[in-house]
Scaffold this active site. Sequence first.
Site, mmCIF file in Angstrom:
data_model
loop_
_atom_site.group_PDB
_atom_site.id
_atom_site.type_symbol
_atom_site.label_atom_id
_atom_site.label_comp_id
_atom_site.label_asym_id
_atom_site.label_seq_id
_atom_site.Cartn_x
_atom_site.Cartn_y
_atom_site.Cartn_z
ATOM 1 N N HIS A 108 0.876 -1.194 0.000
ATOM 2 C CA HIS A 108 0.000 0.000 0.000
ATOM 3 C C HIS A 108 0.909 1.238 0.000
ATOM 4 C CE1 HIS A 108 -3.554 2.323 0.557
ATOM 5 N NE2 HIS A 108 -3.845 2.056 1.814
ATOM 6 N N HIS A 140 -2.148 -2.409 -9.623
ATOM 7 C CA HIS A 140 -3.147 -1.814 -8.748
ATOM 8 C C HIS A 140 -4.389 -2.683 -8.740
ATOM 9 C CE1 HIS A 140 -5.826 1.172 -6.959
ATOM 10 N NE2 HIS A 140 -4.714 1.760 -6.544
ATOM 11 N N ASP A 185 2.663 5.635 -6.682
ATOM 12 C CA ASP A 185 3.922 5.610 -5.940
ATOM 13 C C ASP A 185 5.161 5.541 -6.823
ATOM 14 O OD1 ASP A 185 2.870 5.666 -3.303
ATOM 15 O OD2 ASP A 185 2.200 3.601 -3.561
#
Length: 427
Positions: free
Chosen positions: A266, A307, A365
């Site tokens: 995460h 994802h 990210d």
Amino acid sequence: MADKKARLTVDGLDEVIELPVYSGTIGPDVIDVRPLTGKGLFTYDPGFVSTAACDSSITYIDGDKGVLLHRGYPIEQLAENSHYLEVCYLLLNGELPTKAELEKFTYTISNHTMVHEQLSQFFKGFRRDAHPMAIMCGVVGALSAFYHDSLDINNADHREVCAYRLIAKMPTLAAMCYKYSIGQPFMHPRNKLGYAENFLQMMFATPCDDYEVNPILARAMDRIFTLHADHEQNASTSTVRLAGSSGANPFACIAAGIAALWGPAHGGANEAVLSMLEEIGDEANIPEFIAKAKDPDDNFRLMGFGHRVYRNFDPRAKVMKKTCDEVLSELGIENDPLLKIAKRLEEIALEDPYFVERKLYPNVDFYSGIILKAIGIPTSMFTVIFALSRTIGWISHWNEFHSSPNRIGRPRQLYTGAEMRDYPAKK
Ligand code: SDX
């Protein structure tokens, strides 16, 4: 009201079970499976792959098209034309603020930025080399020991002031974590500065020198905050909602969210991406890491890739990549070696059948760490910055949960343990 119905037949059950089907504003319909309990059945969905745990009007994602909307507004437009505090107001209240509303909101937030002096003492209990996320879990949870005047979760005014306190104090606490780790004195917030400027000031100023915030860096920081502000029912937000469903106070719930965010699958991925790029070290080594990521017997995953919801580009990653180029060029860092590796890695992965077939694309990210590094933020602080930014999402969802009738969250299970048996008689 459900205007559609699903019909379910189950072997061994001589009736057709009718289940209501609801439609949202946009997005897939949902089947209301609650009547199944009365028939002695549960649904089974480990990882919540196809379960809507609540209804929500805050954020919408179309994972196939790569669309992300906050209260209906596309993330690209918010990143380009808005700024973090305005997005905070939008997420919390449902509509963009008027000029006067934004001024009042900004004033309120800037006047809640200090933390209780007693809270500063908590830091001393941590080792200097503690991971800042460990400290954040502790000190954010500890806020509940300081604000007894706003802990009635059934009181909308209390919920509102908690939201203000959290939005305002997270940058202060985050910067304190950093200052503590390097042995420098904490810098107090400066109310005249903007939200991102103030954070940079608390991170990088010292009492010995004048410090001027670089507007390019402040803008980049603000954009990073904006891009992380909310993301529907992700693991940490669902954690906050579940913790909140028991009636726990908001500071404890946000501490739970910080814990859930920390993992590398995460929010911890931003730190892991940078470590991975540094480990790759050279473009020539990329094929070796791609091979490891594809090997089912190897636990290595390409960090910042893939994802649960997006089967297309994460729209935030596109904005992040553009911001990364802008920031590095404005700072005169034209040939950042990690950026070169990241771009080449992305190119190679996007052409590789393994990633193409599984629809694995860069996520939020992938590029954020390179920008944060250019701003001068140490790697261990990356996930803290994510937590700071996501606090508005968490508290908006927590508030939404408590704004209408609700129940404690209580998932069930498919039991696979021993059947009932007698405790052996004592010999
Ligand atoms: C965030 O949910 C949110 O909205 C989160 C977030 C937010 O804003 O709140 O967007 C923030 O958490 C972004 C994600 C950050 N994590 C990473 O970058 C870590 C690397 N990515 C993964 O581990 C993974 O893609 C997840 C955790 C993000 C998603 O996991 P899923 O949905 O459970 O998917 P999966 O692991 O079951 O993957 C499906 C397939 C598998 O292969 P097969 O078993 O089918 O052969 O794709 C493979 C996986 O092995 N796969 C990858 C991969 N990601 C998935 N293979 C190599 N590298 C990867 N990164």
